[in-house]
Design an enzyme around this catalytic site. Structure first.
Site, PDB file in Angstrom:
ATOM      1  N   HIS A 180      -1.863  -0.733   3.200  1.00 51.39           N
ATOM      2  CA  HIS A 180      -2.095  -1.389   1.907  1.00 51.39           C
ATOM      3  C   HIS A 180      -2.536  -0.405   0.815  1.00 51.39           C
ATOM      4  CE1 HIS A 180      -1.436  -4.977   4.021  1.00 51.39           C
ATOM      5  NE2 HIS A 180      -2.656  -5.315   4.304  1.00 51.39           N
ATOM      6  N   LYS A 224       2.929  -4.844  10.356  1.00 48.45           N
ATOM      7  CA  LYS A 224       1.873  -3.880  10.625  1.00 48.45           C
ATOM      8  C   LYS A 224       0.965  -4.442  11.714  1.00 48.45           C
ATOM      9  CE  LYS A 224      -2.018  -4.852   7.517  1.00 48.45           C
ATOM     10  NZ  LYS A 224      -3.107  -4.767   8.483  1.00 48.45           N
ATOM     11  N   LYS A 235     -14.974  -5.907   3.768  1.00 49.09           N
ATOM     12  CA  LYS A 235     -15.150  -7.334   4.015  1.00 49.09           C
ATOM     13  C   LYS A 235     -16.557  -7.748   3.609  1.00 49.09           C
ATOM     14  CE  LYS A 235     -11.663  -8.012   7.543  1.00 49.09           C
ATOM     15  NZ  LYS A 235     -10.907  -8.928   6.671  1.00 49.09           N
ATOM     16  N   ASP A 274      10.062 -14.840  28.405  1.00 47.46           N
ATOM     17  CA  ASP A 274       9.071 -13.772  28.465  1.00 47.46           C
ATOM     18  C   ASP A 274       9.631 -12.546  27.746  1.00 47.46           C
ATOM     19  OD1 ASP A 274       7.470 -11.570  29.283  1.00 47.46           O
ATOM     20  OD2 ASP A 274       6.880 -12.635  31.104  1.00 47.46           O
ATOM     21  N   ASP A 299       4.923  -4.632   4.753  1.00 49.10           N
ATOM     22  CA  ASP A 299       3.550  -4.634   4.260  1.00 49.10           C
ATOM     23  C   ASP A 299       3.489  -5.739   3.212  1.00 49.10           C
ATOM     24  OD1 ASP A 299       1.113  -4.289   3.021  1.00 49.10           O
ATOM     25  OD2 ASP A 299       1.244  -2.111   2.922  1.00 49.10           O
ATOM     26  N   HIS A 300       2.813  -6.850   3.540  1.00 52.23           N
ATOM     27  CA  HIS A 300       2.902  -8.029   2.667  1.00 52.23           C
ATOM     28  C   HIS A 300       2.354  -7.775   1.268  1.00 52.23           C
ATOM     29  CE1 HIS A 300      -1.266  -8.629   4.193  1.00 52.23           C
ATOM     30  NE2 HIS A 300      -1.463  -9.139   2.999  1.00 52.23           N
TER      31      HIS A 300
END
Length: 502
Positions: free
Chosen positions: A255, A163, A351, A98, A192-193
């Protein structure tokens, strides 16, 4: 050739993944590590320790990740290299525990000591928090109190944080305060990918390695900048997350603002991590305070994407039928420094837009038209430099050329460079470079605490303003479109227009 192809393997290390059974581990972290192994860039000696609350054996955990990796590779018409996977799998250990209980960290400490002695890892440990952000402070505190991230160890101790880095300015400050209570700033890697993508890193190469571009990268030659991060997908299974987040929190402080910083930063004196990060931080300090009139929000209605009908945001799972959460945001941003004064940066993300596309478009100022009276003014397009981040990664330069024929008439043409045409790129999911940099201690592509807080400070007035106003006419754009008409008005009042999303 991959950007990682000329690198050397990192030092021996234990990698601890909190959230070992989570989606991030399955979809991105383990495939990235497999790809690093393919290029010889995993440590020669390492242990991969997964921590989660489930009751599993190490063999069961390894088998589940292997099955998912096989499916992922099959989508790209690849097969798993069994020999390579076996090398990774035999280093994998699962620890049930846990996240909130001290005994989990006591057991982890014992396990790390045993593997360090067995495999000669030099005391090096990379902790990866691949968990919901509500556990970030809990894990950091327990690691600190267990002495697992202190400077008393003979090797390095580093922590990767995914993030979101908070949900607003107060929570970002609170998270940073917690992290910095137990770790030094140089131990913290806020991922941040987007910054792992080759074309994002190539912005610095394009600007600073070419005498052609840097002299014209300023307010004297550039009219404005457009940065677009468009997604054709909806919220899918993330309705619950999105209802508490929205497009602004999800995409802008990380981003989009990182793309702004890469585009607008001054040349650093070197590519040393702190030199680069300092120049990025300067940009955020120079941005004008955002007003509500500088920002447009939208929410998608039913429509069609790629000729397939899709439902409205309010009809998605775990979304309120009268939701006022934004799925689109557009921003007009001004930077008050010598390079960019008077040059607007227009940002948009959303989106269920027409297509998936991420690009940075630099529009140069028009040349005088007097010489080209034979060409209608609407056909005299300005010059554009377009950096495509995804898909079809590359760079396009649009300029005017003479149309064949006796008259001096012009037409806009393009020169284009695509990564796939010039370089053989190693298979990647976008995390390979970032994980490798964490292993070697390179913080260039990661955000500092001051950058995170500066980014949240910029959007804080908008978030607070939206709390006191109800968006009108939601939903206000059809799925498959380019966003709400108000986003067009944001540019039209400056006499400009968005590029088409394509």
């Amino acid at each position: 050739m991959s950007a990682l192809s000329h690198k050397s393997p990192p030092p021996p290390c234990a990698i601890v993944i909190f959230g070992a059974n989570g989606d991030l581990t399955k979809r991105l972290i383990v495939p990235a590590m497999y790809n690093l192994a393919r290029t010889g860039l995993l440590p020669p000696h390492f242990s991969l320790i997964g921590v989660d609350h489930n009751k599993k054996t190490s063999a069961e955990w390894s088998a589940a990740l292997k099955d998912f990796l096989v499916q992922t590779l099959a989508k790209n018409n690849e097969t798993l290299n069994e020999t390579l996977w076996a090398k990774v799998a035999r280093c994998m250990v699962f620890l049930s525990g846990d996240f909130e209980k001290p005994e989990t960290y006591e057991n982890l400490s014992d396990l790390l000591a045993a593997h360090d002695a067995k495999d000669g890892l030099g005391g090096n440990v990379l902790f990866y928090m691949a968990v919901a952000d509500r556990f970030f402070a809990t894990i950091a505190r327990n690691l600190g109190e267990a002495g697992l991230v202190s400077g008393d160890h003979k090797g390095f101790r580093r922590l990767i944080v995914e993030k979101p880095f908070g949900h607003d300015l107060p929570s970002a400050r609170q998270l940073n305060a917690c992290l910095l209570k137990y770790l030094r700033e140089d131990q913290i890697y806020r991922i941040d990918h987007f910054l792992g993508k080759e074309t994002v890193q190539n912005i610095m190469a394009l600007r600073f390695a070419n005498g052609l571009f840097e002299p014209i990268w300023n307010r004297d030659r550039i009219d404005h900048v457009q940065i677009t991060v468009a997604e054709s997908l909806g919220v899918e299974t993330r309705g619950k997350f999105y209802e508490s987040t929205g497009a602004l929190r999800d995409m802008v402080p990380n981003h989009l603002f990182q793309l702004v910083a890469m585009t607008a930063m001054e040349p650093p004196v070197s590519f040393d991590a702190e030199d680069v990060r300092a120049k990025k931080a300067e940009i955020f300090k120079a941005v004008h305070e955002l007003r509500l009139s500088d920002v447009v929000r939208g929410q998608y209605d039913a429509g069609a994407v790629a000729n397939e009908p899709v439902q409205a945001y309010r009809a998605e799972a775990n979304v309120a039928p009268d939701s006022t959460v934004e799925t689109f945001v557009a921003i007009r941003l001004m930077i008050d420094n010598w390079r960019w004064a008077g040059v607007p940066f227009y940002l948009r993300t959303g989106k269920r837009l027409a297509v998936r596309s991420t690009e940075i478009a630099i529009r140069f100022k028009r040349a005088p038209h007097a010489l080209f009276r034979e060409t209608p003014v609407e056909e005299l397009d300005a010059d554009w430099l377009i950096m495509r981040v995804q898909p079809d990664e590359g760079i396009r330069l649009r300029f005017n050329a003479k149309r064949p024929g006796p008259a001096m008439a012009l037409e806009s043409v393009a020169m284009e460079f695509k990564y796939k045409d010039y370089f053989k790129q190693a298979p990647a999911v976008g995390y390979e470079t970032l994980i490798y940099d964490c292993l070697i201690g390179d913080t260039t592509l990661f955000q500092r605490a001051d950058q995170v807080e500066a980014a949240w400070a910029l959007v804080e007035p908008v978030l607070r303003g939206w709390e006191n106003t109800t968006p009108r006419h939601f939903p206000n754009y059809n799925a498959g479109s380019e966003g709400p008409s108000a986003a067009n008005d944001l540019l039209a009042r400056d006499g400009r227009a968005w590029r088409r999303i394509n």
